[in-house]
Write a protein that holds these residues in place. Sequence first.
Motif, PDB file in Angstrom:
ATOM      1  N   MET A   1      -4.535 -11.650 -57.301  1.00  0.00           N
ATOM      2  CA  MET A   1      -4.461 -12.644 -58.372  1.00  0.00           C
ATOM      3  C   MET A   1      -3.209 -12.451 -59.230  1.00  0.00           C
ATOM      4  O   MET A   1      -2.512 -13.421 -59.568  1.00  0.00           O
ATOM      5  N   ALA A   2      -2.909 -11.198 -59.610  1.00  0.00           N
ATOM      6  CA  ALA A   2      -1.725 -10.927 -60.430  1.00  0.00           C
ATOM      7  C   ALA A   2      -0.454 -11.313 -59.679  1.00  0.00           C
ATOM      8  O   ALA A   2       0.492 -11.856 -60.265  1.00  0.00           O
ATOM      9  N   ARG A   3      -0.410 -11.061 -58.386  1.00  0.00           N
ATOM     10  CA  ARG A   3       0.764 -11.425 -57.584  1.00  0.00           C
ATOM     11  C   ARG A   3       0.947 -12.935 -57.536  1.00  0.00           C
ATOM     12  O   ARG A   3       2.053 -13.451 -57.726  1.00  0.00           O
ATOM     13  N   ALA A   4      -0.139 -13.663 -57.278  1.00  0.00           N
ATOM     14  CA  ALA A   4      -0.040 -15.122 -57.160  1.00  0.00           C
ATOM     15  C   ALA A   4       0.388 -15.767 -58.475  1.00  0.00           C
ATOM     16  O   ALA A   4       1.257 -16.655 -58.494  1.00  0.00           O
ATOM     17  N   SER A   5      -0.198 -15.338 -59.586  1.00  0.00           N
ATOM     18  CA  SER A   5       0.148 -15.937 -60.882  1.00  0.00           C
ATOM     19  C   SER A   5       1.573 -15.568 -61.291  1.00  0.00           C
ATOM     20  O   SER A   5       2.287 -16.398 -61.878  1.00  0.00           O
ATOM     21  N   THR A   6       2.026 -14.363 -60.973  1.00  0.00           N
ATOM     22  CA  THR A   6       3.395 -13.955 -61.301  1.00  0.00           C
ATOM     23  C   THR A   6       4.406 -14.731 -60.468  1.00  0.00           C
ATOM     24  O   THR A   6       5.464 -15.148 -60.973  1.00  0.00           O
ATOM     25  N   LEU A   7       4.122 -14.931 -59.196  1.00  0.00           N
ATOM     26  CA  LEU A   7       5.020 -15.723 -58.346  1.00  0.00           C
ATOM     27  C   LEU A   7       5.183 -17.139 -58.891  1.00  0.00           C
ATOM     28  O   LEU A   7       6.299 -17.697 -58.890  1.00  0.00           O
ATOM     29  N   GLU A   8       4.089 -17.708 -59.374  1.00  0.00           N
ATOM     30  CA  GLU A   8       4.157 -19.065 -59.921  1.00  0.00           C
ATOM     31  C   GLU A   8       5.037 -19.117 -61.157  1.00  0.00           C
ATOM     32  O   GLU A   8       5.828 -20.058 -61.338  1.00  0.00           O
ATOM     33  N   VAL A   9       4.931 -18.109 -62.016  1.00  0.00           N
ATOM     34  CA  VAL A   9       5.730 -18.080 -63.243  1.00  0.00           C
ATOM     35  C   VAL A   9       7.197 -17.815 -62.926  1.00  0.00           C
ATOM     36  O   VAL A   9       8.088 -18.405 -63.555  1.00  0.00           O
ATOM     37  N   LEU A  10       7.479 -16.948 -61.961  1.00  0.00           N
ATOM     38  CA  LEU A  10       8.864 -16.600 -61.636  1.00  0.00           C
ATOM     39  C   LEU A  10       9.659 -17.791 -61.108  1.00  0.00           C
ATOM     40  O   LEU A  10      10.892 -17.753 -61.090  1.00  0.00           O
ATOM     41  N   ARG A  11       8.966 -18.841 -60.681  1.00  0.00           N
ATOM     42  CA  ARG A  11       9.659 -20.028 -60.168  1.00  0.00           C
ATOM     43  C   ARG A  11       9.967 -21.047 -61.267  1.00  0.00           C
ATOM     44  O   ARG A  11      10.607 -22.072 -61.000  1.00  0.00           O
TER      45      ARG A  11
END
Length: 314
Positions: free
Chosen positions: A199-209
């Motif tokens: 979950m932390a990986r998916a939400s961070t990837l979304e923000v980094l874009r």
Amino acid sequence: MIRFILSRLLMALPTIVLVSITVFALIRFIPGDPAALMLGDMAQPEQIAQMRTELGLDKSMPQQFVIWAGNVLQGDFGRSIVNDEAVLPLVVSRFMVSAEIVVVAVFLASLLAVPAGVIAAWRQNSLTDLALVGTATVLLSIPTFWLGLLLMLLFGLKLGWLPVLGYVSIGDNIVGGMLYLVLPVMTLVIHEMGVLIRMARASTLEVLRLDYITHARAKGLSESAVLWRHAFKNAFGPTWTMIGLILGNLLGGIAVIETVFTIPGLGRLMVDSIFARDYPVIQGCLLFVSLSYVLVNLVVDLLYPLFDPRVVAE
């Protein structure tokens, strides 16, 4: 902010009412007669009828619900059929045992898994990312009861470092109580880390874009500053929601762990009450677990604006 809080509180009230009705109805669908169970196999029909009258079981379902709900609002959850003990103090005492394990486990899992998920997103498609995602998938796939048995075999029987079964209250013996909690807490931490890393990986990837991350990098900020100062706070919102869901689920679903490690918690009480057909205790456990789940998610909703102020603005 006040409007947001009031709206969440008003949304919780119908949920609590619906949960109460569901718990009441589920118990009524269980086969068997509580009056006959309390009096035993040798009871006469007239004795059973009298007991049903005393318990209010001869009234209609709506009348029974109104009486039961009124008693619950006054803190009267009834008395156990098995040992004639008040249900509410029994449930609360067992809940505190379960809460010790669950709260510590969720805290440690979050402390380890959230940074790991953020790092995996930061190093997307690298060897570090693949290793963390693969580890999370494996941890998520392992059943908790099997993992608990493996840990018992390794640290309890083979190495002899930790006690395998039983429970000692931390209030009675701090060191001994902590030793007895290590294995069940470790079991939950290892399993829940898999969920939180993903979950932390998916939400961070979304923000980094997002565009503001590109702008922060264009200003010359270091990658660590971009990641932890700008991306992490906005990425933590969905992960915070998942932490709340995990906490609520574990408070109600820890019966397997408590059975494996013979811990006298709320889940173990519920299992024992089901086998004994102790209807008031089953009903009290279900209601307490359900209300705890609603309360945990309400607190998560109320704290969510700390991580994403746009929620209040909407």
